[in-house]
Design a protein around this motif. Sequence first.
Motif, mmCIF file in Angstrom:
data_model
loop_
_atom_site.group_PDB
_atom_site.id
_atom_site.type_symbol
_atom_site.label_atom_id
_atom_site.label_comp_id
_atom_site.label_asym_id
_atom_site.label_seq_id
_atom_site.Cartn_x
_atom_site.Cartn_y
_atom_site.Cartn_z
ATOM 1 N N ARG A 258 0.842 -1.186 0.000
ATOM 2 C CA ARG A 258 0.000 0.000 0.000
ATOM 3 C C ARG A 258 0.883 1.244 0.000
ATOM 4 O O ARG A 258 1.853 1.342 0.766
ATOM 5 C CB ARG A 258 -0.880 0.018 1.253
ATOM 6 C CG ARG A 258 -1.819 1.205 1.350
ATOM 7 C CD ARG A 258 -3.068 1.044 0.534
ATOM 8 N NE ARG A 258 -3.890 -0.038 1.072
ATOM 9 C CZ ARG A 258 -5.045 -0.417 0.562
ATOM 10 N NH1 ARG A 258 -5.511 0.186 -0.511
ATOM 11 N NH2 ARG A 258 -5.732 -1.405 1.104
ATOM 12 N N LEU A 259 0.561 2.183 -0.866
ATOM 13 C CA LEU A 259 1.303 3.440 -0.911
ATOM 14 C C LEU A 259 0.858 4.350 0.226
ATOM 15 O O LEU A 259 -0.286 4.286 0.681
ATOM 16 C CB LEU A 259 1.074 4.126 -2.256
ATOM 17 C CG LEU A 259 1.538 3.335 -3.492
ATOM 18 C CD1 LEU A 259 1.110 4.040 -4.767
ATOM 19 C CD2 LEU A 259 3.049 3.149 -3.472
ATOM 20 N N ALA A 260 1.753 5.214 0.670
ATOM 21 C CA ALA A 260 1.461 6.088 1.817
ATOM 22 C C ALA A 260 0.430 7.152 1.467
ATOM 23 O O ALA A 260 -0.305 7.621 2.345
ATOM 24 C CB ALA A 260 2.749 6.749 2.306
ATOM 25 N N LYS A 261 0.359 7.527 0.194
ATOM 26 C CA LYS A 261 -0.563 8.576 -0.219
ATOM 27 C C LYS A 261 -1.397 8.100 -1.413
ATOM 28 O O LYS A 261 -1.061 7.152 -2.082
ATOM 29 C CB LYS A 261 0.205 9.852 -0.606
ATOM 30 C CG LYS A 261 1.020 10.466 0.523
ATOM 31 C CD LYS A 261 1.756 11.710 0.024
ATOM 32 C CE LYS A 261 2.591 12.333 1.146
ATOM 33 N NZ LYS A 261 3.330 13.522 0.664
ATOM 34 N N GLY A 262 -2.488 8.838 -1.657
ATOM 35 C CA GLY A 262 -3.309 8.566 -2.832
ATOM 36 C C GLY A 262 -4.426 7.573 -2.556
ATOM 37 O O GLY A 262 -4.713 7.207 -1.418
ATOM 38 N N GLY A 263 -5.051 7.125 -3.645
ATOM 39 C CA GLY A 263 -6.166 6.196 -3.560
ATOM 40 C C GLY A 263 -7.493 6.923 -3.642
ATOM 41 O O GLY A 263 -8.111 7.226 -2.628
ATOM 42 N N ARG A 264 -7.953 7.218 -4.862
ATOM 43 C CA ARG A 264 -9.161 8.044 -5.033
ATOM 44 C C ARG A 264 -10.443 7.347 -4.583
ATOM 45 O O ARG A 264 -11.446 8.002 -4.330
ATOM 46 C CB ARG A 264 -9.300 8.486 -6.496
ATOM 47 C CG ARG A 264 -9.318 7.391 -7.513
ATOM 48 C CD ARG A 264 -9.489 7.926 -8.934
ATOM 49 N NE ARG A 264 -10.796 8.504 -9.139
ATOM 50 C CZ ARG A 264 -11.834 7.793 -9.568
ATOM 51 N NH1 ARG A 264 -11.711 6.490 -9.840
ATOM 52 N NH2 ARG A 264 -13.006 8.373 -9.752
ATOM 53 N N LEU A 265 -10.425 6.011 -4.468
ATOM 54 C CA LEU A 265 -11.651 5.289 -4.117
ATOM 55 C C LEU A 265 -11.662 4.750 -2.687
ATOM 56 O O LEU A 265 -12.667 4.184 -2.255
ATOM 57 C CB LEU A 265 -11.875 4.120 -5.086
ATOM 58 C CG LEU A 265 -12.086 4.472 -6.556
ATOM 59 C CD1 LEU A 265 -12.392 3.212 -7.364
ATOM 60 C CD2 LEU A 265 -13.220 5.490 -6.731
ATOM 61 N N ILE A 266 -10.569 4.896 -1.960
ATOM 62 C CA ILE A 266 -10.513 4.302 -0.621
ATOM 63 C C ILE A 266 -10.676 5.364 0.465
ATOM 64 O O ILE A 266 -10.339 6.529 0.261
ATOM 65 C CB ILE A 266 -9.200 3.523 -0.389
ATOM 66 C CG1 ILE A 266 -7.979 4.432 -0.513
ATOM 67 C CG2 ILE A 266 -9.098 2.347 -1.352
ATOM 68 C CD1 ILE A 266 -6.671 3.759 -0.121
ATOM 69 N N ASP A 267 -11.194 4.929 1.612
ATOM 70 C CA ASP A 267 -11.335 5.783 2.782
ATOM 71 C C ASP A 267 -10.424 5.222 3.870
ATOM 72 O O ASP A 267 -10.742 4.221 4.518
ATOM 73 C CB ASP A 267 -12.794 5.792 3.257
ATOM 74 C CG ASP A 267 -13.032 6.738 4.425
ATOM 75 O OD1 ASP A 267 -12.049 7.223 5.005
ATOM 76 O OD2 ASP A 267 -14.209 6.976 4.764
ATOM 77 N N ARG A 268 -9.276 5.858 4.061
ATOM 78 C CA ARG A 268 -8.283 5.337 5.002
ATOM 79 C C ARG A 268 -8.747 5.431 6.459
ATOM 80 O O ARG A 268 -8.144 4.818 7.340
ATOM 81 C CB ARG A 268 -6.956 6.071 4.822
ATOM 82 C CG ARG A 268 -6.288 5.809 3.470
ATOM 83 C CD ARG A 268 -5.014 6.619 3.325
ATOM 84 N NE ARG A 268 -4.433 6.497 1.995
ATOM 85 C CZ ARG A 268 -3.422 5.686 1.687
ATOM 86 N NH1 ARG A 268 -2.895 4.921 2.619
ATOM 87 N NH2 ARG A 268 -2.946 5.650 0.447
ATOM 88 N N SER A 269 -9.804 6.182 6.712
ATOM 89 C CA SER A 269 -10.306 6.290 8.085
ATOM 90 C C SER A 269 -11.159 5.088 8.473
ATOM 91 O O SER A 269 -11.507 4.931 9.649
ATOM 92 C CB SER A 269 -11.120 7.579 8.248
ATOM 93 O OG SER A 269 -12.327 7.523 7.491
ATOM 94 N N LYS A 270 -11.514 4.272 7.490
ATOM 95 C CA LYS A 270 -12.358 3.103 7.761
ATOM 96 C C LYS A 270 -11.604 1.836 7.358
ATOM 97 O O LYS A 270 -11.574 1.470 6.181
ATOM 98 C CB LYS A 270 -13.671 3.202 6.993
ATOM 99 C CG LYS A 270 -14.533 4.386 7.410
ATOM 100 C CD LYS A 270 -15.823 4.437 6.608
ATOM 101 C CE LYS A 270 -16.681 5.626 7.022
ATOM 102 N NZ LYS A 270 -17.926 5.703 6.216
ATOM 103 N N ALA A 271 -10.966 1.212 8.335
ATOM 104 C CA ALA A 271 -10.195 -0.007 8.071
ATOM 105 C C ALA A 271 -11.082 -1.233 8.191
ATOM 106 O O ALA A 271 -12.014 -1.276 8.994
ATOM 107 C CB ALA A 271 -9.024 -0.112 9.048
ATOM 108 N N HIS A 272 -10.803 -2.234 7.339
ATOM 109 C CA HIS A 272 -11.516 -3.512 7.379
ATOM 110 C C HIS A 272 -10.507 -4.634 7.592
ATOM 111 O O HIS A 272 -9.442 -4.645 6.959
ATOM 112 C CB HIS A 272 -12.283 -3.761 6.078
ATOM 113 C CG HIS A 272 -13.433 -2.840 5.862
ATOM 114 N ND1 HIS A 272 -14.254 -2.428 6.884
ATOM 115 C CD2 HIS A 272 -13.912 -2.254 4.725
ATOM 116 C CE1 HIS A 272 -15.197 -1.624 6.396
ATOM 117 N NE2 HIS A 272 -15.006 -1.505 5.091
#
Length: 472
Positions: free
Chosen positions: A4-18
């Motif tokens: 996983r890259l430290a930045k970016g990801g237009r479709l993911i919400d890093r505040s909600k981990a699964h």
Amino acid sequence: MSARLAKGGRLIDRSKAHRFTFNGKWMRGFEGDTLSAALLANDQMLVGRSFKYHRPRGIVASGPEEPNGLVNLGKGDRLEPNQRTTTTELFDGLTAESQNHWPSLENDIGVVNNYAARFLPAGFYYKTFLQPRAAWKHVFEPIVRHSAGLGKAPKDRDADRYEQAYAFCDVLVIGGGVAGLQAALVAGRSGARVMLLEQTAHWGGRAPVDGVEIDGQPADAWVKTTVQTLEAMENVTLRVRCMGAGVYDHGYVLADEKVADHTPGDGRPKHRLWRIRAGRIIAATGAIERPLSFAGNDIPGVMLAAAVRDYVVNFAVSPGDRTVVVTNNDDAYRTAIALHQAGLSVPVILDARLTATGALPEQARKLGIRVETNRAIAAVKGGKRVKSVAICAQAGEGAVLEEIACEAVAMSGGWSPVVHLWSHCGGKLIWDEATACFRPDAARPPLNHDGSAMVIAAGAANGALLAADTLR
């Protein structure tokens, strides 16, 4: 390694981990991930074994065209075999297991078939297992039955419920990319009853990933504005996670809506089968990228170039620190540029053409990426993941000119329009020399009972592979 890259990801919400499990191992992903993106983010390159020779298999694509990433999803009364990791949305507590191996994915005894391949040609069993006849029932048949098939058949009663629904419209648009949104907008403004279906959870197709500009604004902004306009129209119905699965006589269409695949047990129906009657059908189903042929192109880590771009841009997932790009067209240069902008290394772009002088190749060169024309891959080296590539001349005899260490290979053999729905009711194809693909022949479309065209192909599904052509 993939990560996983430290930045970016237009479709993911890093505040909600699964948290989820793959083969019993706990892993971590984010809201918005697909299962394949989450697996790659956890460096799970190996996801299965090939059917006959049990060769290692990894993720190749990022959409429904994925051939390898098939898993047993869920367990007990929610077990589903052969679910694609690329179209499965990640949710907390998801359970997945790989298929077609024993005793484990990493150490599969069936791989011995690969070393005995010369003795196992297609159809060998029809001759090999004839004698002695008495051995068939108790020896040969149990072995064949145990080896055949993929996944595990569910034994428990399905815990979920399903429903069907009916819809009628003047214009049914299948595909929510730029072409589909534009078609629905034009039809909606005419006053027609419009229904727009998109099989993923997001509108816009490839345009936001590829950095396309529409009417002087980024594709993301145009898509958002267009969807808001469509949602405000009372005569337009929008459905995401809804795949147009079949077109039949007299404008009859079946569509599968995944209502609660990503929220199991919430009380809603898992799937909804739509039975739709449409006066006119617009197939805006896009195009899929073609792979390239070379030795070792099935080793985990060899992926379609557009898929690599999807994982980097949409999910902030790198398939490897060093990615070699091999192509016969300009589009794969977008992947090299995206990788470079994400801080990843592209040792070389191998272009089969004699010259590469377009805007994208020139941009890649300005970024300092090495571009080699008239070059191809002689072989990919590695076992359960890519280790290096051997380079040869495209027009040569296959002699190795250089070997480059890498963890991933992004390949592109051009694009083919998705013509399945056009062809369901007899629509014919024509060869397009300019784009080197078969596309719908507008002179021979599927017809309504009154002789009018029942299906119209639009955008990339019609061979218009550039955004400006798609909008027209």
